[in-house]
Design a protein around this motif. Structure first.
Motif: not given
Length: 453
Positions: A404-422, A428-435
């Motif tokens: 990521i080249t942007s200076d933005a502190s939050l590279p991800w923006t999430c709302s009304n979404i759910s899922g899983y990541s590994e 990613p944001c907490s919405d995409l880090t389901s247990n």
């Protein structure tokens, strides 16, 4: 131990999907062997002149009409030799090969009277640009079977600049045409050609099946308005392979109709395989799903993309009132470079064809897997925004590394979404880090089973 077992199951499912897709699986038979036609004529036999000035519309129409007589004799080939062949709109016929020799260029006339007016597609209800009818495309097929459009890298040039000027100045009388449109057709191959400067979309198969688009180059200038590249639309069993696309809007865009028209027509885009493509969309999306997706989009497997110099890498877009669904999608093995936004999921993207749509017709977006990707010089990792009371679910990210080249502190923006990541960086944001990954990946087993069927 339970979590380890889940991860092993997920990886096994991924491997099964990838193995199925890599050899064609149940999606499409890319690179099918095409038998030569027993009969062939050259466009010059019908009075065509390849000087770039003589209008050859009647010659193309007469040639195709003549070749219809060979439909029950193994079909025929229309050969276009070296030259610049100016023409207006013409139709194809079944059991036909349109073959462009090296240095053969079919050029679309800039006289709008050479592009007849036709009714809008039933799944759209009106033209894309303005309400009402639309111009017929340069090369058309209706209710055809066994059609091949190929060559030794010949060129089809839509000469779209005049259409772009009319669009930008809001002086269009009817919606712009495409270069190639195939409607209600089956067993189609488009290969080894270059498509340039489409007035709107370059290749538009719609309501068609068993379609292969292979080794195609598509180009339109970055400033050309809404010039999509390849647009599979309410199609099934379709393959795109080995293509290079750079256009003014979306390079590859999967669609299936517009609001109540698409819901009523109810024909999804399904069983689609896209692989080994180079995509550029400086003002659009390299790979887009929607926003016109009211008939649904499902069972799409995409692998081995190189995306560079694009506004958005992979984009899922819809809006309340659209209805339909996007589910059971796998995109894997992607390299991105110089992309402003790697991923976008938007539930508020797209306009409506009038005021007749039902705002309560909410789209379903679920079961989307993005995996095995790397990105360099990426400004933003992802923007994920579902719909209030209609969240996007089962969005799965795996083995993704983005620089990521942007200076933005939050590279991800999430709302009304759910899922899983590994194994995703940046995290990613907490919405995409389901247990739990089971709800996220459960669709993949069904997807694999359908592919093997």
């Amino acid at each position: 131990m339970k979590r380890l077992a889940i991860v092993i199951l997920v990886l096994a499912v991924f491997d099964a999907i990838e193995a199925t897709g890599s050899d064609g699986g149940g999606y499409c038979n890319c690179n099918r062997i095409m038998a030569p036609r027993p009969h062939s004529v050259t466009i010059t036999e019908f009075g065509a002149v390849g000087d770039g000035k003589t209008l050859n519309t009647v010659a193309f129409q007469n040639a195709v009409f003549y070749l219809r007589s060979f439909a029950d004799k193994g079909g025929a080939q229309l050969y276009v030799p070296k030259g610049k062949w100016l023409t207006g709109s013409f139709n194809l016929t079944s059991h036909l090969t349109l073959f462009l020799e090296k240095d053969a260029v079919i050029i679309g006339s800039q006289d709008s009277s050479q592009w007849p007016i036709v009714d809008p597609l039933p799944s759209y209800g009106q033209g894309q640009d303005i309400p009402g009818q639309r111009h017929r495309s340069l090369i058309n097929g209706y209710n055809l079977t066994d059609v091949v459009i190929t060559g030794h890298n010949g060129i089809i040039d839509g000469q779209g600049v005049v259409w772009w000027e009319w669009f930008n100045s809001q002086t269009l009388n009817y919606s712009r045409p495409h270069i190639l449109e195939l409607v209600n057709s089956t067993d189609v191959v488009v290969s080894n050609l270059t498509f340039l400067n489409s007035p709107a979309w370059s290749i538009h198969p719609v309501y068609s099946s068993n379609v292969e688009i292979l080794n195609i180059t598509v180009h339109a200038p970055v400033e050309s308005p809404f010039t999509n590249g390849i647009v599979p639309d309410s199609c099934s069993n379709l393959c795109i392979e080995g293509c290079s696309i750079e256009v003014g809007h979306d390079a590859i865009a999967l669609k299936s109709g517009w609001d109540n028209y698409g819901i009523t027509f109810s024909t999804p885009s399904t069983d689609i395989h896209i692989r080994n493509a180079h995509l550029q969309a400086p003002l659009g999306s390299a790979l887009a799903f929607g926003s016109e997706m009211s008939g649904g989009i499902s069972l799409v497997y995409v692998e081995h993309l190189h995306i560079d110099d694009s506004l958005i890498g992979i984009n899922f877009k819809t809006v309340p009132g659209r209805g339909g669904f996007i589910h059971n999608i796998v995109v894997s093995n992607v390299e991105m470079e110089n992309v402003h936004e790697a991923f976008r999921f938007s539930g508020n993207c797209g306009r409506h064809p009038g005021n007749q749509y039902d705002p309560s017709a909410l789209p379903i977006v679920q079961g989307i897997t993005l995996k095995d990707m790397v990105g360099t010089n990426i400004s933003t990792a992802g923007f994920f925004s579902g719909i209030d009371s209609d969240p996007f679910t089962g969005i799965c990210l795996s083995n993704i590394a983005l620089s990521i080249t942007s200076d933005a502190s939050l590279p991800w923006t999430c709302s009304n979404i759910s899922g899983y990541s590994e194994s995703v960086f940046p995290s990613p944001c907490s919405d995409l880090t389901s247990n739990s990954s089971l709800s996220c990946f459960s669709f993949a087993a069904e997807f694999t089973g359908l592919a093997d069927a």
